[in-house]
Design a protein around this motif. Structure first.
Motif, PDB file in Angstrom:
ATOM      1  N   ARG A 112       0.832  -1.209   0.000  1.00  0.00           N
ATOM      2  CA  ARG A 112       0.000   0.000   0.000  1.00  0.00           C
ATOM      3  C   ARG A 112       0.862   1.253   0.000  1.00  0.00           C
ATOM      4  N   GLU A 113       1.928   1.247   0.817  1.00  0.00           N
ATOM      5  CA  GLU A 113       2.781   2.434   0.890  1.00  0.00           C
ATOM      6  C   GLU A 113       3.594   2.609  -0.396  1.00  0.00           C
ATOM      7  N   ILE A 114       4.001   1.498  -1.002  1.00  0.00           N
ATOM      8  CA  ILE A 114       4.676   1.599  -2.300  1.00  0.00           C
ATOM      9  C   ILE A 114       3.742   2.249  -3.318  1.00  0.00           C
ATOM     10  N   GLY A 115       2.475   1.845  -3.299  1.00  0.00           N
ATOM     11  CA  GLY A 115       1.498   2.435  -4.211  1.00  0.00           C
ATOM     12  C   GLY A 115       1.321   3.920  -3.980  1.00  0.00           C
ATOM     13  N   ARG A 133       7.926  15.394   8.968  1.00  0.00           N
ATOM     14  CA  ARG A 133       6.701  14.678   8.626  1.00  0.00           C
ATOM     15  C   ARG A 133       6.826  14.017   7.252  1.00  0.00           C
ATOM     16  N   ALA A 134       6.553  12.711   7.216  1.00  0.00           N
ATOM     17  CA  ALA A 134       6.584  11.977   5.955  1.00  0.00           C
ATOM     18  C   ALA A 134       5.171  11.790   5.434  1.00  0.00           C
ATOM     19  N   GLU A 135       4.978  12.168   4.186  1.00  0.00           N
ATOM     20  CA  GLU A 135       3.683  11.928   3.550  1.00  0.00           C
ATOM     21  C   GLU A 135       3.480  10.431   3.321  1.00  0.00           C
ATOM     22  N   VAL A 136       4.586   9.748   3.025  1.00  0.00           N
ATOM     23  CA  VAL A 136       4.577   8.283   2.898  1.00  0.00           C
ATOM     24  C   VAL A 136       5.756   7.740   3.683  1.00  0.00           C
ATOM     25  N   GLY A 137       5.484   6.804   4.577  1.00  0.00           N
ATOM     26  CA  GLY A 137       6.539   6.170   5.359  1.00  0.00           C
ATOM     27  C   GLY A 137       6.604   4.691   5.036  1.00  0.00           C
ATOM     28  N   ILE A 138       7.760   4.235   4.593  1.00  0.00           N
ATOM     29  CA  ILE A 138       7.939   2.835   4.208  1.00  0.00           C
ATOM     30  C   ILE A 138       8.972   2.219   5.147  1.00  0.00           C
ATOM     31  N   VAL A 139       8.523   1.364   6.052  1.00  0.00           N
ATOM     32  CA  VAL A 139       9.416   0.691   6.985  1.00  0.00           C
ATOM     33  C   VAL A 139       9.939  -0.565   6.302  1.00  0.00           C
TER      34      VAL A 139
END
Length: 531
Positions: free
Chosen positions: A189-192, A308-314
């Motif tokens: 989802r975060e990749i998308g 602040r990250a709009e998208v965070g990918i752990v």
């Protein structure tokens, strides 16, 4: 009977440890039982801080955990500085120490090397600190340590073993290493979400840190796919080759680079904590983002950090970048990033002083003369200059202590550790005369063990950076004119070949002549070096 000390060595062998750095003491005699028969190499530094820096350098050059043994009390406090540097830079390090016998812990009875809580001292500079009270916990604790190194943000781990536990029987323990989990992968989802932001942008900037040092192929592929200016932190240098047109290392701390970041529609930060010493090296202007920020980091606390990250990918950097590339599909953006980078580099370098140009030229000379060296730096003027202009020849080819924790005395012992894991790759320790004196005794370690590290001493006769800061603040300089020793005689005293290079040509010739020799070398240079 197999003792706890012997079982520990067996487990380290199983986890692939081939080198340990340590100074034996009466409190660790049992830790050394069986080590002489082990394939693990033991290197004896001249100070526990040196042991920690050696383990750090070994880990940075190899990507494997560095291991250090130390005694109770002063051994732990001495190595704590090195652990602090490794903690700040996310370096995998296992520190095994003794501690007083179980019955005496916390009693304040005046035992040798006693601290109110030795574990508390180490806990502040480690991912976790554990006191081994019973033999049966040993396999579990080591599995936890190596799992952290393999699949989480790597930082030092401290294991302390009471002196009366070392000699306890460990028969019956399963000394087979446990299978280690791989690093986490990205959430689809975060990749998308990241792809949506990128698809709607015209320009992208990549900010890449040491957490991506194992993902050079993936970083380069994404940079070229997006035509993105790519700014590398100290520990990320070499991820893009020196002549890559998208390489914008060092610009993140100057006006031109900050303007690039401000003009971008999207910023992608990969494996970097976006710290002050990597993005505001001159302490002028705090990093800020007006546009969407995509953060990729193995540490969830960084993804949810100050910015602040709009998208965070752990995720592991390589896994996340591979997934992002696959989701982006074929095609290549083109927005003229290379020409903007070239203009920004010219403008930034145009403001350099003659002294800065000399230092940059010296760094380039070392790189070019040695081909693909690892340059390990202390907190010293040429290393500071390298932050702005040095382009490493390959990954893991440039690291130092001038960012993060910022200790002195790092370069020489860390370079010794790096050389022990670097194979034929040349390793240079670049230290100023002030910082070198913190750990100069480690020249004897290099000489005794015939570790062919190249020590380059930048001698400007004192703490020149601090003197400059005092004068800038209109403080009358005091305490900064520290007379250095005669480095050539010091090297000769421990049996190391040494010389002084008066010009960059001399320096290049000396380094080329040293080539593949199996002995250390010391070269002294200074601000007066001729071009």
């Amino acid at each position: 009977m197999t003792t706890v000390g012997e079982a520990l060595i067996r487990l380290l062998e199983g986890y692939g440890v081939d080198t340990v750095f340590g100074i034996p003491g009466v409190h660790t005699v049992e830790l050394y039982r069986g080590l002489a028969e082990s394939p693990i190499r033991h290197v004896t530094p001249r100070h526990e801080q040196g042991a920690g820096f050696m383990a750090d350098g070994y880990a940075r050059a190899s990507g494997k955990p560095g291991v250090a043994f130390t005694i109770t009390g002063p051994g732990v406090t001495n190595i704590a500085t090195a652990m602090g540097q490794a903690y700040g830079d996310s370096i995998p390090m296992l520190v095994v120490s003794s501690v007083n016998a179980r019955a005496t812990l916390g009693r304040g009875s005046g035992q040798l090397h006693e601290l109110p809580s030795q574990r508390a001292v180490a806990a502040g500079v480690s991912a976790f600190s554990h006191t081994l009270l019973t033999p049966d916990a040993l396999p579990e604790v080591l599995a936890r340590a190596f799992t952290l190194f393999a699949s989480a943000r790597p930082r030092p781990v401290h294991l302390e073993i009471p002196t009366d536990v070392f000699s306890l029987p460990a028969d019956g323990l399963d000394l087979t290493p446990r299978p280690l989990p791989g690093p986490p992968g990205p959430n689809a989802r975060e990749i998308g979400r990241a792809v949506e932001l990128i698809a709607n942008s015209r320009s992208t900037v990549l900010l890449v840190g040491g957490g991506a040092v194992g993902a050079a192929v993936e970083v380069r592929a994404l940079a070229e796919r997006l035509d993105a200016a790519t700014m590398l932190t100290t520990n990320a240098r070499g991820i893009l080759p020196p002549d890559h047109p998208l390489l914008a290392s060092g610009l993140q701390s100057v006006a031109e680079g900050r303007q690039m970041i401000a003009d971008a529609d999207v910023v992608i930060a990969v494996g970097t904590e976006l710290g002050v010493t990597d993005y505001d090296f001159s302490f002028n202007d705090k990093l800020a983002f007006r546009q969407p920020l995509i953060r990729i980091d193995i540490d969830p606390m960084q993804v949810a950090g100050e910015h602040r990250a709009e998208v965070g990918i752990v995720s592991d950097a390589g896994l996340a970048l591979s997934a992002l590339m696959e989701a982006l599909g074929e095609g290549r953006s083109a927005n003229g990033a290379a020409s903007r980078i070239a203009a920004a580099v010219d403008a930034a370098e145009g403001r350099w002083t003659d002294a800065q140009r000399t230092m940059s030229a010296a760094l380039d000379t070392m790189r070019d003369a040695l081909g693909d060296p690892i340059i390990v730096g202390d907190s010293t003027k040429p290393i500071y200059q390298g932050y702005f202009g040095y382009r490493a020849s390959g990954p893991r080819g440039w690291f130092n202590s001038s960012t993060g924790y910022g200790t002195l005395g790092y370069a020489l012992p860390a370079a010794i550790g790096a050389k022990l894991s670097a194979g034929d790759r040349p390793v240079v320790a670049l230290a100023g005369d002030g910082g070198a004196q913190f750990t100069l005794s480690e020249l004897a370690t290099a000489a005794q063990d015939r570790i062919p590290v190249i020590a380059v001493m930048w001698n400007n006769n004192g703490y020149r950076e601090i003197r400059d800061a005092m004068e800038s603040a209109q403080v009358k300089p005091i305490g900064v004119d520290v007379t250095p020793p005669d480095f050539l005689k010091t090297a000769d005293a421990v049996g190391i070949r040494a010389c002084r290079a008066a010009s960059l040509g001399d320096l290049a010739q000396v380094l080329r002549d040293h080539g593949g020799r199996d002995a250390p070398l010391l070269v002294e240079i200074g601000p007066d070096i001729a071009s």
